[in-house]
Design an enzyme around this catalytic site. Structure first.
Site, PDB file in Angstrom:
ATOM      1  N   TYR A 153       0.888  -1.126   0.097  1.00  0.00           N
ATOM      2  CA  TYR A 153      -0.004   0.080   0.345  1.00  0.00           C
ATOM      3  C   TYR A 153       0.597   1.621  -0.307  1.00  0.00           C
ATOM      4  O   TYR A 153       0.694   1.878  -0.997  1.00  0.00           O
ATOM      5  CB  TYR A 153      -1.331  -0.001   1.520  1.00  0.00           C
ATOM      6  N   LYS A 157       1.621   4.221  -2.714  1.00  0.00           N
ATOM      7  CA  LYS A 157       0.951   5.306  -2.563  1.00  0.00           C
ATOM      8  C   LYS A 157       1.748   6.304  -3.258  1.00  0.00           C
ATOM      9  O   LYS A 157       1.843   7.744  -3.635  1.00  0.00           O
ATOM     10  CB  LYS A 157       0.344   5.418  -1.700  1.00  0.00           C
TER      11      LYS A 157
END
Ligand SMILES: NC(=O)c1ccc[n+]([C@@H]2O[C@H](COP(=O)([O-])OP(=O)(O)OC[C@H]3O[C@@H](n4cnc5c(N)ncnc54)[C@H](OP(=O)(O)O)[C@@H]3O)[C@@H](O)[C@H]2O)c1
Length: 237
Positions: A153, A157
């Site tokens: 993640y 990001k």
């Protein structure tokens, strides 16, 4: 350049759905994207009840034809007004890195990073043809700060922030504004699917985040928003 029609990805749930509802309330026509047709129809019916024209293009956000379809629908619904975009589709799957599956890694990078590249390629020609444009990518505070059990993640990001800043640098001279919107923890189904000790009451509500996104997308100023960080009262949770 304030849009009169917007592509919204991730519109079948959570932050994307709430952003669509707030844009609908302010008279923006919507091309709604996500994979679940049934849930997109729910969002569309809520938006239509607020008076907004809506179209649905269901499919994977990494599919070029889906993104082009969304851009075409927004242009059609905009009836000569300006087209913008809110890119909210994303996935979050957490776990220890040493046992994290390759499939989860690939799907996270695809939905959170590659999809923004696909969206940019579909949207930039539309923005150029209308003399400028505005797209907001829903990133995360995890674009700036790393958390444990979150490698895929966080990597996706951080990468997405690099991509959005590259797009801003490359296209601002053509009047195309790329807004990196970084929310902190927000209560959505993303958290319901996880076994997390974080309490819902401490998080942002999806409704507040959706409103803040609509404010950013519809800001009337001539300046360009760059990086917008929106956190719960306590800060980073
Ligand atoms: N919740 C938070 O705490 C938080 C904080 C910061 C940032 N964010 C970011 O906010 C965005 C939205 O998250 P959320 O909390 O609203 O989660 P959510 O309720 O799980 O919604 C995720 C949305 O993304 C769509 N999506 C996922 N993968 C897709 C794919 N491959 N193709 C098409 N659509 C896809 C889903 O649609 P379907 O299910 O219909 O495919 C759904 O509409 C994500 O980018 C997330 O990283 C969330």
């Amino acid at each position: 350049m304030v849009p009169s029609a917007c592509v919204v990805t991730g519109a079948s749930s959570g932050i994307g759905r709430q952003a669509a509802l707030h844009l609908a309330e302010r008279g923006v026509a919507l091309a709604l994207g996500g994979r679940s047709l049934e849930r997109l129809e729910e969002t569309a019916s809520l938006c239509r009840s607020k008076g907004a024209a809506c179209a649905i293009v269901a499919g994977d956000v990494c599919d070029e034809n889906v993104m082009k379809g969304l851009a075409d629908e927004a242009r059609r619904l905009g009836k000569g007004g300006k087209v913008g975009a809110v890119l909210s589709a994303g996935v979050a799957r957490f776990g220890d890195t040493e046992t994290y599956s390759r499939q989860d890694w690939d799907e996270t990078l695809s939905a959170n990073l590659t999809a923004l590249f696909v969206a940019a390629q579909a949207l930039i020609p539309v923005f150029r043809a209308q003399g400028g444009g505005r797209a907001l990518a829903v990133l995360s505070i995890a674009s700036q700060v790393a958390f444990p059990q979150s490698a895929a993640y966080v990597a996706s990001k951080f990468g997405a922030l690099g991509l959005v800043k590259s797009l801003a640098a490359e296209y601002r001279r053509e009047g195309i504004e790329w807004i990196a919107f970084l929310p902190g923890s927000t209560w959505t189904e993303l958290w319901e699917r996880m076994d997390s000790p974080l309490e819902r009451e401490r998080m942002l509500s999806a409704e507040d985040v959706g409103r803040a996104i609509a404010d950013a997308v519809l800001h009337p100023g001539a300046g360009f928003l760059d990086e917008v960080v929106y956190l719960p009262k306590e800060g980073i949770l």
